[in-house]
Design a protein around this motif. Sequence first.
Motif, PDB file in Angstrom:
ATOM      1  N   GLY A 129       0.806  -1.215   0.000  1.00 41.43           N
ATOM      2  CA  GLY A 129       0.000   0.000   0.000  1.00 41.43           C
ATOM      3  C   GLY A 129       0.836   1.260   0.000  1.00 41.43           C
ATOM      4  N   SER A 130       2.160   1.105   0.087  1.00 42.21           N
ATOM      5  CA  SER A 130       3.047   2.260   0.036  1.00 42.21           C
ATOM      6  C   SER A 130       3.253   2.700  -1.415  1.00 42.21           C
ATOM      7  CB  SER A 130       4.396   1.922   0.683  1.00 42.21           C
ATOM      8  OG  SER A 130       4.253   1.691   2.071  1.00 42.21           O
ATOM      9  N   TYR A 131       3.868   3.865  -1.574  1.00 36.18           N
ATOM     10  CA  TYR A 131       4.024   4.457  -2.907  1.00 36.18           C
ATOM     11  C   TYR A 131       5.466   4.896  -3.148  1.00 36.18           C
ATOM     12  CZ  TYR A 131      -1.081   4.853  -3.363  1.00 36.18           C
ATOM     13  OH  TYR A 131      -2.428   4.590  -3.451  1.00 36.18           O
ATOM     14  N   LEU A 132       5.829   4.942  -4.425  1.00 31.65           N
ATOM     15  CA  LEU A 132       7.075   5.553  -4.874  1.00 31.65           C
ATOM     16  C   LEU A 132       6.718   6.711  -5.791  1.00 31.65           C
ATOM     17  CD1 LEU A 132      10.150   5.745  -5.418  1.00 31.65           C
ATOM     18  CD2 LEU A 132       9.820   4.026  -7.233  1.00 31.65           C
ATOM     19  N   ALA A 133       7.187   7.911  -5.452  1.00 31.96           N
ATOM     20  CA  ALA A 133       7.051   9.082  -6.314  1.00 31.96           C
ATOM     21  C   ALA A 133       8.449   9.482  -6.740  1.00 31.96           C
ATOM     22  CB  ALA A 133       6.368  10.232  -5.576  1.00 31.96           C
ATOM     23  N   MET A 134       8.697   9.531  -8.034  1.00 33.74           N
ATOM     24  CA  MET A 134      10.077   9.689  -8.494  1.00 33.74           C
ATOM     25  C   MET A 134      10.140  10.478  -9.790  1.00 33.74           C
ATOM     26  SD  MET A 134      12.711   6.546  -9.198  1.00 33.74           S
ATOM     27  CE  MET A 134      14.299   6.798  -9.965  1.00 33.74           C
ATOM     28  N   SER A 135      11.225  11.236  -9.942  1.00 31.93           N
ATOM     29  CA  SER A 135      11.519  11.874 -11.223  1.00 31.93           C
ATOM     30  C   SER A 135      12.998  11.708 -11.507  1.00 31.93           C
ATOM     31  CB  SER A 135      11.130  13.357 -11.224  1.00 31.93           C
ATOM     32  OG  SER A 135      11.949  14.106 -10.348  1.00 31.93           O
ATOM     33  N   CYS A 136      13.334  11.741 -12.792  1.00 31.81           N
ATOM     34  CA  CYS A 136      14.719  11.496 -13.193  1.00 31.81           C
ATOM     35  C   CYS A 136      14.968  12.141 -14.551  1.00 31.81           C
ATOM     36  CB  CYS A 136      14.966   9.991 -13.267  1.00 31.81           C
ATOM     37  SG  CYS A 136      16.687   9.530 -13.535  1.00 31.81           S
ATOM     38  N   ALA A 137      16.142  12.713 -14.715  1.00 30.30           N
ATOM     39  CA  ALA A 137      16.498  13.353 -15.984  1.00 30.30           C
ATOM     40  C   ALA A 137      16.574  12.327 -17.108  1.00 30.30           C
ATOM     41  CB  ALA A 137      17.836  14.070 -15.847  1.00 30.30           C
ATOM     42  N   THR A 138      16.257  12.778 -18.298  1.00 30.79           N
ATOM     43  CA  THR A 138      16.360  11.933 -19.485  1.00 30.79           C
ATOM     44  C   THR A 138      16.810  12.781 -20.667  1.00 30.79           C
ATOM     45  OG1 THR A 138      15.201  10.373 -20.920  1.00 30.79           O
ATOM     46  CG2 THR A 138      13.953  12.289 -20.166  1.00 30.79           C
ATOM     47  N   THR A 139      17.464  12.134 -21.628  1.00 30.18           N
ATOM     48  CA  THR A 139      17.769  12.813 -22.890  1.00 30.18           C
ATOM     49  C   THR A 139      16.870  12.310 -24.008  1.00 30.18           C
ATOM     50  OG1 THR A 139      19.544  11.208 -23.308  1.00 30.18           O
ATOM     51  CG2 THR A 139      20.176  13.308 -22.293  1.00 30.18           C
ATOM     52  N   ASP A 140      15.923  11.443 -23.665  1.00 27.70           N
ATOM     53  CA  ASP A 140      14.994  10.907 -24.675  1.00 27.70           C
ATOM     54  C   ASP A 140      14.213  12.007 -25.380  1.00 27.70           C
ATOM     55  OD1 ASP A 140      15.778   8.407 -23.870  1.00 27.70           O
ATOM     56  OD2 ASP A 140      13.843   7.830 -23.003  1.00 27.70           O
ATOM     57  N   LEU A 141      13.949  13.085 -24.668  1.00 25.82           N
ATOM     58  CA  LEU A 141      13.036  14.111 -25.161  1.00 25.82           C
ATOM     59  C   LEU A 141      13.761  15.276 -25.835  1.00 25.82           C
ATOM     60  CD1 LEU A 141      10.817  14.210 -21.941  1.00 25.82           C
ATOM     61  CD2 LEU A 141      10.531  12.765 -23.957  1.00 25.82           C
ATOM     62  N   LEU A 142      15.086  15.162 -25.962  1.00 21.61           N
ATOM     63  CA  LEU A 142      15.884  16.265 -26.492  1.00 21.61           C
ATOM     64  C   LEU A 142      16.142  16.106 -27.991  1.00 21.61           C
ATOM     65  CD1 LEU A 142      18.573  16.545 -23.661  1.00 21.61           C
ATOM     66  CD2 LEU A 142      16.413  17.794 -23.871  1.00 21.61           C
ATOM     67  N   THR A 143      16.465  17.199 -28.628  1.00 24.02           N
ATOM     68  CA  THR A 143      16.906  17.133 -30.019  1.00 24.02           C
ATOM     69  C   THR A 143      18.278  16.473 -30.056  1.00 24.02           C
ATOM     70  OG1 THR A 143      18.050  19.262 -29.945  1.00 24.02           O
ATOM     71  CG2 THR A 143      15.696  19.300 -30.502  1.00 24.02           C
ATOM     72  N   PRO A 144      18.666  15.896 -31.185  1.00 26.91           N
ATOM     73  CA  PRO A 144      20.003  15.270 -31.277  1.00 26.91           C
ATOM     74  C   PRO A 144      21.133  16.221 -30.894  1.00 26.91           C
ATOM     75  CG  PRO A 144      18.659  14.618 -33.145  1.00 26.91           C
ATOM     76  CD  PRO A 144      17.873  15.671 -32.407  1.00 26.91           C
ATOM     77  N   GLU A 145      21.012  17.492 -31.261  1.00 27.99           N
ATOM     78  CA  GLU A 145      22.072  18.456 -30.948  1.00 27.99           C
ATOM     79  C   GLU A 145      22.184  18.690 -29.446  1.00 27.99           C
ATOM     80  OE1 GLU A 145      23.400  23.091 -31.931  1.00 27.99           O
ATOM     81  OE2 GLU A 145      21.498  22.291 -32.692  1.00 27.99           O
ATOM     82  N   VAL A 146      21.050  18.914 -28.788  1.00 29.74           N
ATOM     83  CA  VAL A 146      21.067  19.157 -27.350  1.00 29.74           C
ATOM     84  C   VAL A 146      21.513  17.894 -26.612  1.00 29.74           C
ATOM     85  CG1 VAL A 146      19.685  19.774 -25.338  1.00 29.74           C
ATOM     86  CG2 VAL A 146      19.340  20.966 -27.500  1.00 29.74           C
ATOM     87  N   LYS A 147      21.079  16.733 -27.074  1.00 29.04           N
ATOM     88  CA  LYS A 147      21.505  15.478 -26.453  1.00 29.04           C
ATOM     89  C   LYS A 147      23.012  15.319 -26.569  1.00 29.04           C
ATOM     90  CE  LYS A 147      20.795  10.467 -26.476  1.00 29.04           C
ATOM     91  NZ  LYS A 147      22.255  10.182 -26.397  1.00 29.04           N
ATOM     92  N   ALA A 148      23.572  15.655 -27.717  1.00 30.63           N
ATOM     93  CA  ALA A 148      25.018  15.560 -27.906  1.00 30.63           C
ATOM     94  C   ALA A 148      25.748  16.498 -26.955  1.00 30.63           C
ATOM     95  CB  ALA A 148      25.380  15.874 -29.354  1.00 30.63           C
ATOM     96  N   ASN A 149      25.209  17.697 -26.760  1.00 34.26           N
ATOM     97  CA  ASN A 149      25.818  18.646 -25.824  1.00 34.26           C
ATOM     98  C   ASN A 149      25.783  18.107 -24.397  1.00 34.26           C
ATOM     99  OD1 ASN A 149      26.286  20.482 -27.870  1.00 34.26           O
ATOM    100  ND2 ASN A 149      24.416  21.655 -27.511  1.00 34.26           N
ATOM    101  N   TRP A 150      24.644  17.517 -24.014  1.00 30.26           N
ATOM    102  CA  TRP A 150      24.501  16.936 -22.675  1.00 30.26           C
ATOM    103  C   TRP A 150      25.516  15.803 -22.489  1.00 30.26           C
ATOM    104  CZ3 TRP A 150      19.298  16.893 -19.821  1.00 30.26           C
ATOM    105  CH2 TRP A 150      19.420  16.274 -18.571  1.00 30.26           C
ATOM    106  N   ASP A 151      25.584  14.910 -23.489  1.00 32.71           N
ATOM    107  CA  ASP A 151      26.514  13.782 -23.398  1.00 32.71           C
ATOM    108  C   ASP A 151      27.954  14.260 -23.269  1.00 32.71           C
ATOM    109  OD1 ASP A 151      24.381  12.066 -23.636  1.00 32.71           O
ATOM    110  OD2 ASP A 151      24.680  11.661 -25.771  1.00 32.71           O
TER     111      ASP A 151
END
Length: 265
Positions: A180-202
């Motif tokens: 009955g307990s819960y997990l509330a979580m968030s985490c960064a992703t590069t899935d939603l980025l343009t290829p250029e921004v993802k490359a910069n992040w990487d």
Amino acid sequence: MEVTNELDTGVVHPARRYNYWLGGTDNFAVDRESGDLLAKAYPAARTAARANRAFLQRAVRFLAAEAGVRQFLDIGTGLPTADNTHEVAQAIDPACRVVYADNDPLVTAHARALLTSTPEGRTRYLEADLREPERILDSLEILDLTRPAALVLVAVVHFLPEQEEARRIVRVLLDALPAGSYLAMSCATTDLLTPEVKANWDESLRTGKSDVHPRTRAEFAGFFAGLELIDPGIVPVGEWRAAEPVEASLYGAVGRMSPATLTRR
């Protein structure tokens, strides 16, 4: 993410950098420099930080108002700001109890803002590291772990570079909670980025300018294995039960542990 007893103003800390992105003043030059560098790689960083904070508040409001949760373990708390977890939860039921944990001594210095509980409820702050979940679990005296609780891991697990170790840590924490307990979580992703921004992040990650290790949707879903996802499931944090969606490259979700979850472990 080492716990220390001294405040090192020359070393970047995620909690202070996050405070800078949120428009706060509890940060140092090194945090602002790091924040600006990351914002060059990911221009929507400040917007994402605000969207993530709003996700936390919506998730806690759901947990207290709709799910009936009255106990919260919030790890990676960050510096106190408006509408902290206990304030959101206790606005719904003043008897809610919240344990906060963070590894930044500056958060400890401001912990009094996290301890402004209602008379009916209680709050506690621990200077502790997510990588030592057993130590955190040994300090939950104000929570009754025979009753459901919510584990809140908002924008903190992505500071753990290894996915397998991160899943182990989250599982250790969940295993200590009842059905009955819960997990509330968030985490960064590069899935939603343009290829250029993802490359910069990487590149920022490769060169050590970033300490944020993004997860794919499949990797993020792995943290919720065996849990019942609450509608709308895994979505960008800016879309999770939001009246007006906001662009943010973080996944967010809330999941519930059922008795079947416990038997499958």
